[in-house]
Scaffold this motif. Structure first.
Motif, PDB file in Angstrom:
ATOM      1  N   ARG A 151       5.328  28.581  41.773  1.00  0.00           N
ATOM      2  CA  ARG A 151       6.716  28.217  42.037  1.00  0.00           C
ATOM      3  C   ARG A 151       7.617  29.266  41.400  1.00  0.00           C
ATOM      4  NH1 ARG A 151       9.139  24.427  44.472  1.00  0.00           N
ATOM      5  NH2 ARG A 151       7.218  23.281  44.792  1.00  0.00           N
ATOM      6  N   ARG A 188      11.077  27.919  44.749  1.00  0.00           N
ATOM      7  CA  ARG A 188      10.322  28.058  45.995  1.00  0.00           C
ATOM      8  C   ARG A 188       8.834  28.121  45.690  1.00  0.00           C
ATOM      9  NH1 ARG A 188      15.031  30.623  46.997  1.00  0.00           N
ATOM     10  NH2 ARG A 188      15.956  30.073  49.009  1.00  0.00           N
ATOM     11  N   SER A 243       6.813  32.692  51.529  1.00  0.00           N
ATOM     12  CA  SER A 243       7.479  31.396  51.460  1.00  0.00           C
ATOM     13  C   SER A 243       7.469  30.820  52.865  1.00  0.00           C
ATOM     14  CB  SER A 243       8.923  31.522  50.956  1.00  0.00           C
ATOM     15  OG  SER A 243       9.594  30.263  51.052  1.00  0.00           O
ATOM     16  N   GLU A 280       8.192  27.873  53.939  1.00  0.00           N
ATOM     17  CA  GLU A 280       9.365  27.056  54.232  1.00  0.00           C
ATOM     18  C   GLU A 280      10.538  27.916  54.698  1.00  0.00           C
ATOM     19  OE1 GLU A 280      12.223  23.730  52.030  1.00  0.00           O
ATOM     20  OE2 GLU A 280      10.520  24.614  50.976  1.00  0.00           O
ATOM     21  N   ASP A 281      10.691  29.103  54.124  1.00  0.00           N
ATOM     22  CA  ASP A 281      11.794  29.993  54.498  1.00  0.00           C
ATOM     23  C   ASP A 281      11.448  30.928  55.644  1.00  0.00           C
ATOM     24  OD1 ASP A 281      13.864  29.377  52.420  1.00  0.00           O
ATOM     25  OD2 ASP A 281      12.253  29.983  51.069  1.00  0.00           O
ATOM     26  N   GLN A 321      12.965  36.053  47.539  1.00  0.00           N
ATOM     27  CA  GLN A 321      14.103  35.263  47.075  1.00  0.00           C
ATOM     28  C   GLN A 321      15.430  35.941  47.369  1.00  0.00           C
ATOM     29  OE1 GLN A 321      13.582  32.721  43.440  1.00  0.00           O
ATOM     30  NE2 GLN A 321      11.995  34.232  43.003  1.00  0.00           N
ATOM     31  N   ALA A 370      16.079  35.101  50.964  1.00  0.00           N
ATOM     32  CA  ALA A 370      16.274  33.653  51.147  1.00  0.00           C
ATOM     33  C   ALA A 370      17.630  33.197  50.622  1.00  0.00           C
ATOM     34  CB  ALA A 370      15.155  32.893  50.448  1.00  0.00           C
ATOM     35  N   GLU A 371      18.078  33.783  49.513  1.00  0.00           N
ATOM     36  CA  GLU A 371      19.345  33.368  48.920  1.00  0.00           C
ATOM     37  C   GLU A 371      20.543  34.056  49.569  1.00  0.00           C
ATOM     38  OE1 GLU A 371      18.840  34.027  44.765  1.00  0.00           O
ATOM     39  OE2 GLU A 371      17.233  32.529  44.584  1.00  0.00           O
TER      40      GLU A 371
END
Length: 462
Positions: free
Chosen positions: A285, A289, A308, A310-311, A336, A339-340
């Motif tokens: 994690r 995520r 990831s 999910e993303d 990340q 994603a962000e």
């Protein structure tokens, strides 16, 4: 899979370039090459190098070390899916005479067999594989360090055994089987057991001075299934898409999901940090995520593959230095950043095209004793069951075609959910692994185990 330079905002691309630039400087790596995948497409490639004008591209091979283990795990899962073995089988059933045949195939895949982390001296990563021609040379006289199945203890010899298992059941070398069953179907034409030009050279960087020492690139021989491969960011990007979505030519989506599912006992520190190990895959994690994939290292090289699911994002990072750069964390950082900066836009909500009225009747609140949960219908014909508020047991269920549902995850994974009806067809309660869920807390009209006090609910006498 295609590549696009227009897939990300300029600000996002700049943030990605800066991240690998900082990593290359702080890690003092001769070169770093990276890419990001979004929704099955490469949307960014980047590189930093200490040699002006010679930045590597997505076709330059680097050694990927233990990412090789994930490839080996794919071959084992193919054998399982073909019915040639079961993950619960002892190794001895298929590969005789190893001396550690009581360990199961699943325990080898999850590094929980209790085997040693490394083969006996000399250090196998910097010496020829010809020094360890047989499995006995890989395992040594004391192969076990822990009781079998009790803890996660990373084991390179364990994956050597899995490679030997593949060879035994396929009647061909590990590398030939890998090429025919995984590399060629997925189009990984720049992934190989031996380096193929163009490829990077491996370097050691002095810990206290900015000077270099070339590292040997040994053929690992028997240890190859644990760390032999060379690859590129382009090939590993394709492999990442496969590990997220599956490919029926190699492994189904269900089987790669199984690989990504935590399967090995963790130490307390791993639990705190959200780390686990699946079937040939690492899970961690990061920033809220769940990142899956694998890291890799051999003298002169570091490699990271982070996904990831999910993303819909993945990142690959490769460097040609022995240490000093947290390569898997770098790959996770790239995921990340995207994603962000550019979060996924959800698909529009749409009503179900049709609904089974008998299932719709079950939707809404239920009670396990005094605990309130809600049953909801899902677009795929299944249902979910979870707490109305706060934390608690929650699971997804798949319809089995006979009016029951099978738990897919969480506490109720593998358990059967069914609606119990009265003679007149009305619903009495839900049964889930012997638990009774009723429409009212301890409903006296339902078959609550232990019965319900006939005087009903009451206050506390003064």
């Amino acid at each position: 899979m295609t590549s696009s330079s227009e897939g990300l905002l300029d600000s996002t691309r700049r943030a990605l370039v800066r991240r690998i630039a900082v990593a290359q400087v702080e890690g003092r790596a001769p070169s770093v090459v990276a890419c990001v995948v979004r929704d099955g497409e490469v949307v960014w490639n980047g590189a930093r190098t200490s040699v002006a004008g010679h930045a590597p591209d997505d076709d330059v091979q680097y050694r990927i070390g233990s990412i090789t283990k994930t490839f080996t795990a794919v071959l084992v899962m193919r054998l399982r899916d073909e019915g040639l073995l079961d993950l619960g089988d002892p190794l001895e059933k298929h590969l005789k005479g190893t001396g550690v045949g009581e360990v199961t195939i699943a325990e080898l895949l999850t590094h929980s067999a209790g085997l040693a982390a490394e083969s006996p001296a000399p250090w196998w990563e910097r010496t020829p594989g010809s020094l360890r021609p047989d499995l006995a040379d890989v395992l040594g006289e004391q192969p076990f360090k822990h009781p079998t199945g009790r803890r996660h203890h990373y084991s390179n010899p364990g994956f050597t055994l899995l490679g030997a298992l593949v060879e035994e059941l396929r009647g061909a070398s590990w590398e030939d089987v890998l090429r025919q069953e995984v590399l060629e179907p997925l189009g990984l034409h720049r992934t190989s057991g031996q380096p193929q030009a163009p490829h990077a050279g491996g370097w050691a960087v002095h810990p206290w001075a900015d000077v270099l020492l070339p590292e040997p690139a040994e053929d690992l021989g028997r240890m190859a299934p644990a760390g032999q491969l060379w690859s590129t960011t382009a090939d590993l990007a394709r492999f990442a898409v496969f590990l997220a979505d599956g490919d029926d030519r190699v492994l189904s989506a269900a089987s790669v999901l199984e690989m990504r599912t935590p399967a090995s006992p963790s130490e307390l520190a791993d639990v705190v940090n959200g780390a686990a190990y699946g079937l040939g895959m690492q899970l961690h994690r990061m920033g809220g995520r769940m990142i899956v994939g694998h890291s890799g290292s051999l003298p002169g090289f570091l490699a990271g593959l982070a996904i990831s699911v999910e993303d819909g994002l993945a990142a690959v990072t490769l460097a040609n230095c022995t240490s000093g750069l947290p390569i898997w964390g770098l790959a996770g950082d790239l995921v990340q950043i995207v994603a962000e900066a550019e979060p996924t836009i959800p698909e529009p909500w749409r009503p179900l095209p049709e609904v089974d009225q008998a299932v719709l009747e079950l939707a809404g609140p239920w009670y396990w004793g005094t605990g309130a949960v809600a049953l909801r219908l899902t677009a795929d014909g299944g249902v979910t069951l979870g707490p109305l508020s706060g934390a608690g047991r929650a699971s997804r269920f798949r319809a089995q075609g006979d009016g029951t549902w099978l738990g897919l995850d969480g506490y109720y994974a593998g358990e059967t959910l069914r609606a119990v009806r009265r003679p007149d067809g009305s619903v009495s309660h839900l049964d889930l692994g012997s638990f009774v869920f009723t429409r009212q807390p301890y409903d006296p009209e339902a078959a609550v185990p232990g019965g319900v006090d006939p005087e009903g609910w009451r206050g506390l006498p003064r």
